[in-house]
Design an enzyme around this catalytic site. Structure first.
Site, PDB file in Angstrom:
ATOM      1  N   SER A  42       0.743  -1.342  -0.040  1.00 47.94           N
ATOM      2  CA  SER A  42       0.180  -0.093  -0.030  1.00 47.94           C
ATOM      3  C   SER A  42       0.828   1.276   0.034  1.00 47.94           C
ATOM      4  O   SER A  42       0.327   2.409  -0.308  1.00 47.94           O
ATOM      5  CB  SER A  42      -0.842  -0.027   1.222  1.00 47.94           C
ATOM      6  N   ASP A 333      -2.571   8.752   7.628  1.00 49.23           N
ATOM      7  CA  ASP A 333      -3.191   7.581   8.501  1.00 49.23           C
ATOM      8  C   ASP A 333      -2.753   6.834   9.444  1.00 49.23           C
ATOM      9  O   ASP A 333      -1.324   6.886   9.751  1.00 49.23           O
ATOM     10  CB  ASP A 333      -4.159   7.108   7.470  1.00 49.23           C
ATOM     11  N   HIS A 336       0.528   5.030   7.005  1.00 47.19           N
ATOM     12  CA  HIS A 336       1.120   5.459   5.918  1.00 47.19           C
ATOM     13  C   HIS A 336       1.321   6.949   6.071  1.00 47.19           C
ATOM     14  O   HIS A 336       0.802   7.675   6.790  1.00 47.19           O
ATOM     15  CB  HIS A 336       0.014   5.498   4.553  1.00 47.19           C
TER      16      HIS A 336
END
Length: 368
Positions: A42, A333, A336
């Protein structure tokens, strides 16, 4: 043994030559790699999970708030490969799962990265669908054997295109935070010591990188794992800690990265015609956390968009209102970094004064 010595001397010669010639080129006009092929999780997924039944998604606001809206990037804006593409003078490659079988966009390269993916196939399984590293390589095989031959019909030209392209690999974080560090869901921690688990990951990653090499890849930027003990989700899980980071988690990462550095050196010595560059993100990220004001940051523990302790209890929800001073935050977040951090990380490998990639910068690698 003599062959290894010869290659090591040749690599040293190339490094010295490129370093000397570097003064005659700017980053923007010296890039020779025609495309980027991206594999990972991600941190660099730019939309693949939008197309699969995955829990790990970022296709809703406020993700992408600083680039016009959500794209599937797990960030408020751009990721490291986006900035790398700018430095190299190429366009960011599209996510593989967004492409039609005959799309000419593959000539820009392809992003295969998938949120929750790991080096190990079982990693991240509690998130539902994700494209594991092994599956990403299988998708690259499809690109190489089905899609690209429709656009580059000469086999020699196709082989050169692949050999000249830059392969960026950023994988391994989930094998810790979504496997080894979740003992109630995975049994890896009860089976492997920290060093044995790192070696398991490295052995699997070695086979994966060698597979890409056998498929024609020659230029690799392999990224280490960042200080996972500093991310809001880990701080939230360890409710007793008041420190900046969790040392025990970071120690796991350091062990993995040490083995990864050795792997990169080994592959440079054994795979003829290849050039592997190691990108250190642990050191610059740790520096940003420890000395935030030096980089313009004011918040190093709290997520800009999240819920619970440090915003790490549950990640950014649809339509949640994020912080306003996003460039002042290290974390976007629960997991990340912000776009501001990604820009710094990218500059450390691809910028004109890059110091975080070894033995040469990503931009120098593109020139070879």
């Amino acid at each position: 043994m003599e062959g290894k010595d010869t290659k090591n001397k040749f690599l040293l010669f190339l490094i010295l030559l490129i370093s000397f010639l570097g003064g005659f080129f700017t980053v923007s006009d010296s890039a020779r790699s025609p495309a980027l092929f991206i594999f990972g999780d991600s941190l660099i997924d730019n939309g693949n999970n939008n197309y699969i039944p995955a829990i790990a998604r970022a296709n809703y606001p406020p993700y992408g708030i600083d680039i016009g809206g959500p794209t599937g990037r797990f960030c408020n804006g751009l990721t490291v490969p986006d900035y790398a593409a700018r430095y190299l003078g190429v366009k960011s490659p599209p996510p593989y799962l967004s492409l039609s079988s005959k799309s000419n966009l593959v000539l820009r390269g392809v992003n295969y990265a998938s949120a929750a993916a790991g080096i190990l196939d079982e990693t991240g399984k509690h998130y539902g669908s994700r494209v594991t590293m092994n599956e990403q390589i299988a998708l690259f095989v499809s690109t190489l054997r089905i899609q690209l031959p429709l656009l580059i019909k000469n086999q020699g030209a196709l082989s050169k295109y692949i050999a000249d392209s830059l392969f960026m690999i950023n994988i391994g974080s989930n094998d810790y935070i979504n496997n080894y560090l979740l003992p109630l869901l995975y049994n890896s921690r009860s089976i492997y010591s920290s060093d044995a688990f790192a070696k398991l990951l490295i052995n699997n990653l070695s086979r994966q990188l060698e597979s890409l090499y056998r498929l024609g890849a020659r230029k690799f930027v392999v990224t280490g794992v960042g200080p996972l003990g500093c991310i809001p989700s880990q701080l939230a899980m360890n409710k007793t800690t008041t420190s900046q980071c969790i040392d025990s988690v970071n120690d796991l990462v350091v062990t993995f990265n040490c083995h990864l550095v050795q792997l990169v050196s080994q592959l440079n010595s054994t795979l003829s015609g290849s050039f592997f560059v190691y990108q250190d993100v642990y050191s610059p990220f740790t520096e940003m956390v420890n000395n935030p004001s030096k980089y313009g940051f004011t918040e190093v523990k709290q997520a800009c968009c999240g819920n619970g302790r440090y915003g790490g209890g549950f990640t950014c929800l649809p339509l949640q209102t994020p912080c306003t001073a996003r460039d002042k935050y290290v974390f976007w977040d629960a997991f990340h970094p912000t776009q501001a951090v990604n820009a710094i990380i990218a500059a450390g490998c691809f910028g004109e004064n890059a110091t975080d990639c070894h033995p040469i910068s990503g931009s120098m690698l593109a020139q070879l």
